[in-house]
Design a protein around this motif. Structure first.
Motif, PDB file in Angstrom:
ATOM      1  N   GLU A 246      48.709  14.657 -18.456  1.00  0.00           N
ATOM      2  CA  GLU A 246      47.675  14.561 -19.480  1.00  0.00           C
ATOM      3  C   GLU A 246      47.516  15.851 -20.271  1.00  0.00           C
ATOM      4  O   GLU A 246      46.955  15.841 -21.372  1.00  0.00           O
ATOM      5  CB  GLU A 246      46.350  14.186 -18.831  1.00  0.00           C
ATOM      6  N   GLN A 247      48.006  16.973 -19.721  1.00  0.00           N
ATOM      7  CA  GLN A 247      47.881  18.249 -20.410  1.00  0.00           C
ATOM      8  C   GLN A 247      48.992  18.476 -21.429  1.00  0.00           C
ATOM      9  O   GLN A 247      48.802  19.224 -22.393  1.00  0.00           O
ATOM     10  CB  GLN A 247      47.885  19.397 -19.394  1.00  0.00           C
ATOM     11  N   ARG A 251      49.653  12.549 -27.868  1.00  0.00           N
ATOM     12  CA  ARG A 251      48.626  11.499 -27.891  1.00  0.00           C
ATOM     13  C   ARG A 251      48.721  10.610 -29.141  1.00  0.00           C
ATOM     14  O   ARG A 251      48.415   9.430 -29.088  1.00  0.00           O
ATOM     15  CB  ARG A 251      47.229  12.135 -27.805  1.00  0.00           C
ATOM     16  N   ASP A 331      51.083   8.302 -14.646  1.00  0.00           N
ATOM     17  CA  ASP A 331      49.681   8.398 -15.041  1.00  0.00           C
ATOM     18  C   ASP A 331      49.359   9.830 -15.437  1.00  0.00           C
ATOM     19  O   ASP A 331      50.194  10.733 -15.321  1.00  0.00           O
ATOM     20  CB  ASP A 331      48.754   7.912 -13.920  1.00  0.00           C
ATOM     21  N   GLY A 332      48.139  10.050 -15.883  1.00  0.00           N
ATOM     22  CA  GLY A 332      47.781  11.355 -16.407  1.00  0.00           C
ATOM     23  C   GLY A 332      47.794  12.468 -15.382  1.00  0.00           C
ATOM     24  O   GLY A 332      47.903  13.644 -15.742  1.00  0.00           O
ATOM     25  N   GLN A 333      47.695  12.134 -14.082  1.00  0.00           N
ATOM     26  CA  GLN A 333      47.653  13.146 -13.037  1.00  0.00           C
ATOM     27  C   GLN A 333      49.030  13.468 -12.460  1.00  0.00           C
ATOM     28  O   GLN A 333      49.127  14.264 -11.524  1.00  0.00           O
ATOM     29  CB  GLN A 333      46.718  12.680 -11.917  1.00  0.00           C
ATOM     30  N   VAL A 353      52.611   7.424 -20.605  1.00  0.00           N
ATOM     31  CA  VAL A 353      51.491   7.748 -19.726  1.00  0.00           C
ATOM     32  C   VAL A 353      50.453   6.643 -19.851  1.00  0.00           C
ATOM     33  O   VAL A 353      49.979   6.353 -20.963  1.00  0.00           O
ATOM     34  CB  VAL A 353      50.874   9.111 -20.088  1.00  0.00           C
ATOM     35  N   ASP A 355      46.779   4.691 -18.570  1.00  0.00           N
ATOM     36  CA  ASP A 355      45.455   4.820 -17.967  1.00  0.00           C
ATOM     37  C   ASP A 355      44.866   3.420 -17.863  1.00  0.00           C
ATOM     38  O   ASP A 355      44.557   2.786 -18.866  1.00  0.00           O
ATOM     39  CB  ASP A 355      44.563   5.712 -18.839  1.00  0.00           C
TER      40      ASP A 355
END
Length: 381
Positions: A246-247, A251, A331-333, A353, A355
């Motif tokens: 996610e970082q 997007r 996923d974002g993690q 990614v 969610d």
């Protein structure tokens, strides 16, 4: 005196059970598999060769079942060790019962039989401990098994085949890959090794370490390599800090629908200078992914008078007919260390990614390289 007591206590503690790395759910899964396999093996052997033969040969089969279901990743539990050792034990047992040997005490005959099995298994690379029990059982029950003659090999191999069938079916149905030998991917059809294996230790390093160790290691070579690489990844994840998908993900991403044509996708590729496009439905759920490679793979056209017509048909193809599916997602993690092998070894150019099933970003090879560069600069500073 205190030093001797300390040494003695350490030796005594060495007899205590080690920490078990498996979960209780795995215990139940393995115990159920052992019970089912032993029951099936006994039933089939009893049906074909009678109750006496089935009961005599059941003990070694139970020991083999423990290896096949509890430690199925071990080198002792793979198909060739089971088949080869049972065949070897059966042949040596039959020879001990029927060859004109000089009169020997039973203990000498047992020692010779089990030693021959161990030497034969080592030579044929089919080490499987229950085979030693099998040859001992055959020699000890000689009066009951001698009437079968050379046909004794059939119930012996029947047990081995039945156990392997049950192990293959049950283990794979319950999420445990068996047998453990896994082919290596060759995405580019070249002699190059996978990118993740070009740094760190090599296969030659692993072979040299095993040669220096000398003793037998009850684990497949592939699993040993995987354990070492997982350990390296864990250490790298600890050193690199907390860099998550996610970082570093993009997007504002470009997507296409399943009915988008090839030509429309090519225009998007050219305008945005991207190499992959996620294919999503009207609800934002990823249905597939398409790349320039996917489109070129469809352009396998023979030369001829119909070439322009074929190209026009290709241009109008909807993407749902040419896209890659299913899609590898994260996923974002997800840590950057876990994304690297997906891209380097599996040849993926990007990772969608998600969610809660919805597409929220895209991690490309460029994003990963930028994150690694930033981490390297921070460590140098």
């Amino acid at each position: 005196m205190s030093g001797r007591l300390l040494t003695l206590s350490r030796r005594l503690f060495g007899w205590l059970p080690r920490t078990i790395q498996t979960r209780p759910g795995e215990w139940l899964r393995a115990a159920t598999g052992v019970g089912v396999a032993v029951a099936c093996t006994f039933w089939l052997s009893d049906l074909l060769y009678g109750n006496n033969t089935a009961m005599i040969l059941l003990g070694p089969a139970g020991a083999s079942a423990v290896l096949l279901f509890v430690v199925s990743s071990g080198a002792l539990a793979q198909p060739w060790p089971v088949l080869g050792s049972y065949l070897l034990a059966g042949v040596i047992g039959i020879a001990a019962l029927h060859l004109p040997l000089p009169p020997l005490p039973l203990s000498w005959l047992l020692v010779g039989a089990v030693a021959s099995v161990v030497l034969g298994m080592s030579l044929l690379r089919c080490l499987h401990p229950p085979a030693c029990a099998l040859v001992l059982v055959v020699v000890l029950a000689g009066d009951l098994l001698r009437p079968l003659g050379g046909w004794l090999l059939l119930p012996v191999m029947l047990n081995a085949c039945c156990l392997l069938f049950c192990a293959t079916l049950y283990n794979n149905l319950t999420g445990v890959r068996y047998p453990k030998q896994m082919p290596r991917a060759d995405l580019h059809h070249t002699r190059d090794i996978l990118p993740g294996q070009r740094v760190g230790f090599t296969e030659e390093d692993l072979d040299r370490a095993l040669d220096q160790f000398g003793s037998f290691v009850d684990i497949t070579r592939h699993d040993l390599e995987q354990i070492i690489r997982d350990t390296e990844s864990s250490a790298l994840r600890r050193k690199m800090g907390d860099i998550r998908a996610e970082q570093i993900m993009s997007r504002d991403i470009r997507t296409v629908g399943p009915d988008t044509t090839v030509m429309q996708a090519i225009r998007i590729f050219r305008h945005h200078h991207v190499k992959t496009l996620p294919v999503v439905d009207s609800e934002g759920v990823v249905q597939g992914i398409t790349s320039l490679g996917d489109l070129l793979a469809q352009l396998d056209l023979p030369m001829g008078r119909m070439l322009p017509t074929r190209i026009n048909l290709w241009r109008d193809q909807p993407l749902h007919k040419v896209m890659t599916t299913p899609v590898v997602t994260v996923d974002g993690q997800t840590h950057v260390v876990d994304m690297i092998p997906l891209m380097s070894n599996q040849g993926l150019h990007c990772l969608p990614v998600l969610d809660n099933g919805q597409l929220v970003g895209l991690v490309t090879q460029t994003d990963v390289i930028a994150a690694l560069h930033r981490d390297l600069v921070s460590h140098l500073a």
